[in-house]
Design an enzyme around this catalytic site. Structure first.
Site, short mmCIF file in Angstrom:
data_model
loop_
_atom_site.label_atom_id
_atom_site.label_comp_id
_atom_site.label_asym_id
_atom_site.label_seq_id
_atom_site.Cartn_x
_atom_site.Cartn_y
_atom_site.Cartn_z
N ARG A 8 0.85 -1.19 0.00
CA ARG A 8 0.00 0.00 0.00
C ARG A 8 0.88 1.24 0.00
NH1 ARG A 8 -3.51 -2.29 -1.93
NH2 ARG A 8 -5.65 -2.60 -1.25
N HIS B 217 -1.20 0.43 -10.11
CA HIS B 217 -1.93 -0.54 -9.26
C HIS B 217 -2.44 -1.73 -10.09
CE1 HIS B 217 -4.27 -0.95 -5.24
NE2 HIS B 217 -4.03 -2.14 -5.76
P1 NAP Z 1 -2.09 -10.97 4.75
O1 NAP Z 1 -2.22 -12.40 4.36
O2 NAP Z 1 -3.04 -10.39 5.73
O3 NAP Z 1 -0.59 -10.78 5.28
C1 NAP Z 1 -0.16 -9.61 5.85
C2 NAP Z 1 1.28 -9.81 6.32
O4 NAP Z 1 1.77 -8.57 6.85
C3 NAP Z 1 1.39 -10.83 7.45
O5 NAP Z 1 2.57 -11.59 7.33
C4 NAP Z 1 1.45 -9.95 8.70
O6 NAP Z 1 2.16 -10.52 9.79
C5 NAP Z 1 2.25 -8.79 8.16
N1 NAP Z 1 2.04 -7.61 9.00
C6 NAP Z 1 0.88 -6.95 9.26
N2 NAP Z 1 1.11 -5.93 10.11
C7 NAP Z 1 2.43 -5.95 10.38
C8 NAP Z 1 3.28 -5.17 11.21
N3 NAP Z 1 2.80 -4.14 11.93
N4 NAP Z 1 4.58 -5.47 11.26
C9 NAP Z 1 5.07 -6.53 10.56
N5 NAP Z 1 4.33 -7.32 9.77
C10 NAP Z 1 3.02 -7.02 9.68
O7 NAP Z 1 -2.16 -10.04 3.47
P2 NAP Z 1 -1.88 -10.44 1.94
O8 NAP Z 1 -3.06 -11.13 1.37
O9 NAP Z 1 -0.55 -11.08 1.84
O10 NAP Z 1 -1.84 -8.97 1.28
C11 NAP Z 1 -0.89 -8.01 1.69
C12 NAP Z 1 -1.27 -6.65 1.14
O11 NAP Z 1 -1.01 -6.61 -0.26
C13 NAP Z 1 -2.77 -6.30 1.22
O12 NAP Z 1 -3.10 -5.84 2.51
C14 NAP Z 1 -2.91 -5.22 0.16
O13 NAP Z 1 -2.67 -3.97 0.79
C15 NAP Z 1 -1.78 -5.54 -0.82
N6 NAP Z 1 -2.28 -5.95 -2.14
C16 NAP Z 1 -1.89 -5.22 -3.23
C17 NAP Z 1 -2.32 -5.59 -4.51
C18 NAP Z 1 -1.84 -4.85 -5.71
O14 NAP Z 1 -2.36 -5.07 -6.80
N7 NAP Z 1 -0.85 -4.00 -5.60
C19 NAP Z 1 -3.17 -6.70 -4.67
C20 NAP Z 1 -3.55 -7.41 -3.54
C21 NAP Z 1 -3.09 -7.03 -2.27
P3 NAP Z 1 1.62 -11.84 10.54
O15 NAP Z 1 1.82 -12.95 9.52
O16 NAP Z 1 2.50 -11.95 11.70
O17 NAP Z 1 0.16 -11.59 10.85
#
Ligand code: NAP
Length: 312
Positions: free
Chosen positions: A227, A275
């Protein structure tokens, strides 16, 4: 009774979603109807939501069982005080594959120095610019969730030395996993390429600020497909001007579309990507929405339920 699902994403997606979602619901024998347009708000049990749609006020839907996000990033829903029912986020195979392809391609672009070749069609034979093998390159993935883990594994499969960082401790074969503030500093100090795949929460906002950028390995590359708010824009531009950060490839921004006047557009060491890293694909995502409606109708636990207190 027929469960009513409001499709509250951009209208342009409705035709495709209506067809595939109806078929996935029928396959699960769920008696449900998908509609566009919120007339009869009392009747809706579910909202299939994306922030590119018109909906902001969820308080007019008194009988909601869940808001089912079509996107993985759900910061808008978590911050919206009118959303009081459970929220689920999108985890789907098409998005995971799309993100893995995009991140791997961007990493290889910088690892192999493709820009020097693409921009160097000037009659000069630069045979000496030999990149190291992937095994000689350290890459960090910040965020080891559904997307970060898949990208880390893909880069590991190409033999990169991969370090991962997350909020809670992890154990992933072949990946050095770290957590906590000290783990973060050690990780960015070591990595030549750092990939951001964290959600936007109060804890991650401006995580990559001037203080952290000063700890990055000299001439590091940043790839942000998490993000926009993870990075302090001015601090990034400053770190680039000082030569600390060699290049940043950014797919996400604080304001989208990125305004034409934003300084990122004119910075040669920044690549603006609109994006597109990993879109939700109806074909692979509709089964997830249909399954959650089935679960909601049977009183079973939802898949990919958001922990609102955690913010993701
Ligand atoms: P997810 O499964 O919820 O994983 C989030 C990861 O971030 C987890 O490993 C979590 O740690 C870690 N995290 C959260 N808060 C943290 C903190 N304060 N310090 C350190 N680590 C932290 O999410 P995801 O499905 O992988 O997606 C990640 C992000 O990608 C989404 O939230 C979205 O913003 C972005 N995204 C972008 C696109 C694009 O087209 N650019 C598409 C889809 C998603 P834990 O494992 O310890 O909980």
């Amino acid at each position: 009774m027929v469960a009513k699902i409001l499709f509250a994403a951009h209208e342009k997606h409705y035709d495709e979603w209506r067809t595939v979602l109806a078929s996935e619901l029928a396959e699960r024998r769920v008696d449900a109807e998908v509609v566009y347009g919120a007339d009869g708000a009392n009747d809706f049990s579910y909202i299939a939501y994306a922030p590119d749609g018109p909906l902001n006020d969820f308080s007019v839907f008194p009988r909601l069982k869940a808001v089912l996000s079509l996107w993985a990033g759900i910061e808008d829903l978590v911050a919206n005080p009118t959303v009081t029912c459970p929220v689920t986020r999108m985890v789907e195979t098409g998005m995971i594959q799309g993100m893995t392809e995009w991140v791997t391609a961007q990493t290889l672009r910088h690892h192999l120095g493709f820009d020097r070749i693409v921009n160097g069609q000037d009659g000069k034979w630069r045979h000496h610019l030999m990149p190291p093998l992937a095994s000689g390159r350290t890459v960090a993935v910040l965020g080891l969730g559904e997307l970060g883990r898949a990208c880390a594994n893909s880069l590991k499969a190409l033999n990169f030395k991969v370090i991962g960082w997350s909020r809670t401790a992890k154990s992933i074969p072949g990946i050095e996993c770290r957590d906590g503030p000290e783990g973060l500093i050690a990780t960015v100090a070591e990595a030549e390429i750092t990939i951001l795949l964290l959600p936007h929460t109060p804890q991650t906002r401006n995580l990559v600020n001037a203080e952290l950028l000063a700890k990055f390995r000299n001439c590091a590359i940043i790839i942000n497909s998490g993000r926009g708010a993870l990075i302090d824009d001015d601090a990034l531009l400053d770190a680039i001007a000082k030569g600390r950060i060699a290049h940043a490839t950014l797919d996400v921004f604080r304001e989208e579309p990125l305004p034409a006047t934003h300084r990122f557009w004119n910075c040669p060491q920044i690549t603006v990507s609109p994006h597109i890293a990993a879109d939700t694909r109806a074909e692979t995502a509709a089964p997830v929405i249909a399954e959650n409606v089935r679960r909601g109708e049977c009183g079973e636990a939802f898949l990919y339920l958001v922990d609102k207190s955690r913010g993701y």
